[in-house]
Design an enzyme around this catalytic site. Structure first.
Site, PDB file in Angstrom:
ATOM      1  CB  SER A  17      -0.926   0.011   1.221  1.00  0.00           C
ATOM      2  OG  SER A  17      -1.664   1.229   1.267  1.00  0.00           O
ATOM      3  CE  LYS A  68     -11.693  -0.554  -2.046  1.00  0.00           C
ATOM      4  NZ  LYS A  68     -11.652   0.253  -3.285  1.00  0.00           N
ATOM      5  CG  ASP A 104     -12.647   3.793  -4.439  1.00  0.00           C
ATOM      6  OD1 ASP A 104     -11.555   4.276  -4.087  1.00  0.00           O
ATOM      7  OD2 ASP A 104     -13.006   2.652  -4.125  1.00  0.00           O
ATOM      8  N   GLY A 132     -16.137  -3.499  -9.567  1.00  0.00           N
ATOM      9  CA  GLY A 132     -16.329  -2.604  -8.434  1.00  0.00           C
ATOM     10  C   GLY A 132     -15.950  -1.163  -8.715  1.00  0.00           C
ATOM     11  CG  ASN A 153     -18.169  -6.312 -18.461  1.00  0.00           C
ATOM     12  OD1 ASN A 153     -17.075  -5.912 -18.067  1.00  0.00           O
ATOM     13  ND2 ASN A 153     -18.709  -7.443 -18.030  1.00  0.00           N
ATOM     14  CD  GLU A 157     -27.185 -12.148 -17.506  1.00  0.00           C
ATOM     15  OE1 GLU A 157     -28.105 -12.446 -16.730  1.00  0.00           O
ATOM     16  OE2 GLU A 157     -26.498 -12.990 -18.116  1.00  0.00           O
ATOM     17  NE  ARG A 158     -19.430  -8.014 -12.924  1.00  0.00           N
ATOM     18  CZ  ARG A 158     -18.244  -8.318 -12.413  1.00  0.00           C
ATOM     19  NH1 ARG A 158     -17.398  -9.065 -13.109  1.00  0.00           N
ATOM     20  NH2 ARG A 158     -17.898  -7.907 -11.215  1.00  0.00           N
ATOM     21  CB  ILE A 221      -8.826   3.511 -12.859  1.00  0.00           C
ATOM     22  CG1 ILE A 221      -9.087   2.018 -13.020  1.00  0.00           C
ATOM     23  CG2 ILE A 221     -10.045   4.333 -13.256  1.00  0.00           C
ATOM     24  CD1 ILE A 221     -10.126   1.488 -12.036  1.00  0.00           C
TER      25      ILE A 221
END
Length: 281
Positions: A17, A68, A104, A132, A153, A157-158, A221
């Protein structure tokens, strides 16, 4: 008697981190008697760890993978946007209660505004991915008034489920990668949220950008590597580009502000993270 306020980040793994060096530098620069510590918490120990952090007086903490979502039952209250997203990355101690937030999406938006433009309401947006990070960004942008956002995607469907489950309504379509490539010229903002192109698979890109609008702003990102294959392709097409470092810095800065009431110096935070990344790469 001097009292040092304790903050931290929980995750598994956590040694990698960059948050501790970023936050501890700001505490020092701002003259705050505070310390930010990485806590390595296994999933099986999450509940007892959260109780223990309250017992030892932790004032606030960040959450990263894999906690999370799992942390939600152990919090006393949750911010409405974080509740909708279904994931927490920041916890604030308030009146001996744990309050959960998700910075975020807003961190991404703040970085976008800092590096591109303030007014984003009229942009036509394509989000690549439906995980996420995509969810946090999609929900946040809609909640801030940006209405035209499509999602592409590998599993359409997602993407459709993500759109239909969102409480903030806009004008959105779920697309396959091929369909998104066909429509690419119509987007003014393209946001890449998948892990495609992350180190060590640095030559991979989720989409062909041959139809990219040259006036578009393209964001990925990922920040390791600093410039993904996807961003290199976008730059070759004439687009303005942005990596994920700004999102990382601003999500941390927003957490810092929630804990202390003071917005830190994001330029200074960016510099220390870049220096640390240089040591890691």
């Amino acid at each position: 008697m001097l009292t040092v306020k304790l903050y931290g980040v929980i995750g598994d793994p956590i040694a990698h981190s960059l948050s501790p060096v970023m936050h501890n530098r700001e505490f020092k620069e701002l003259g705050m008697e505070a310390y930010y510590h990485p806590f390595h918490i296994k999933a099986a120990n999450l509940e007892v760890a959260i109780k223990g952090m309250k017992a030892i007086g932790v004032e606030g903490f960040n959450i990263t993978i894999p906690h999370k979502t799992a942390i939600i039952p152990f919090l006393d209250r949750i911010d409405p946007l974080a509740q909708a997203i279904g994931a927490i990355n920041t916890v604030v101690r308030e009146n001996d209660q744990w309050i959960g937030f998700n910075t975020d999406g807003e961190g991404f938006m703040r970085a976008l505004q800092a590096e591109w433009k303030e007014e984003l309401g009229d942009e036509r947006v394509l989000i690549i991915g439906a995980g996420g990070a995509a969810k946090a960004i999609f929900y946040t942008l809609l909640s801030k008034g940006i209405k035209h956002i499509d999602i592409c995607n590998r599993t359409v469907e997602r993407a459709l489920n993500l759109i239909e489950s969102c409480p903030y309504k806009g004008y959105s379509s779920a697309l396959s990668f091929a369909a998104a490539e066909d429509k690419l010229n119509g987007y003014t903002l393209v946001i890449q949220t998948t892990s495609i192109g992350m180190y060590p698979n640095v030559d991979q890109s989720p989409l062909s950008l041959s139809r990219l609008n040259q006036q578009a702003f393209v964001s990925d990102i990922i920040y390791n590597p600093f410039q993904t294959a996807f961003l290199k392709l976008a730059k070759e097409q004439g687009a303005q580009i942005q990596n994920g470092l700004g999102m990382f810095v601003y999500q941390g800065a927003l957490a810092f502000e929630k804990w202390t009431g003071e917005m830190p110096n994001t330029k200074r935070m960016t510099e220390i993270v870049m220096k640390q990344l240089g040591a890691f790469l």
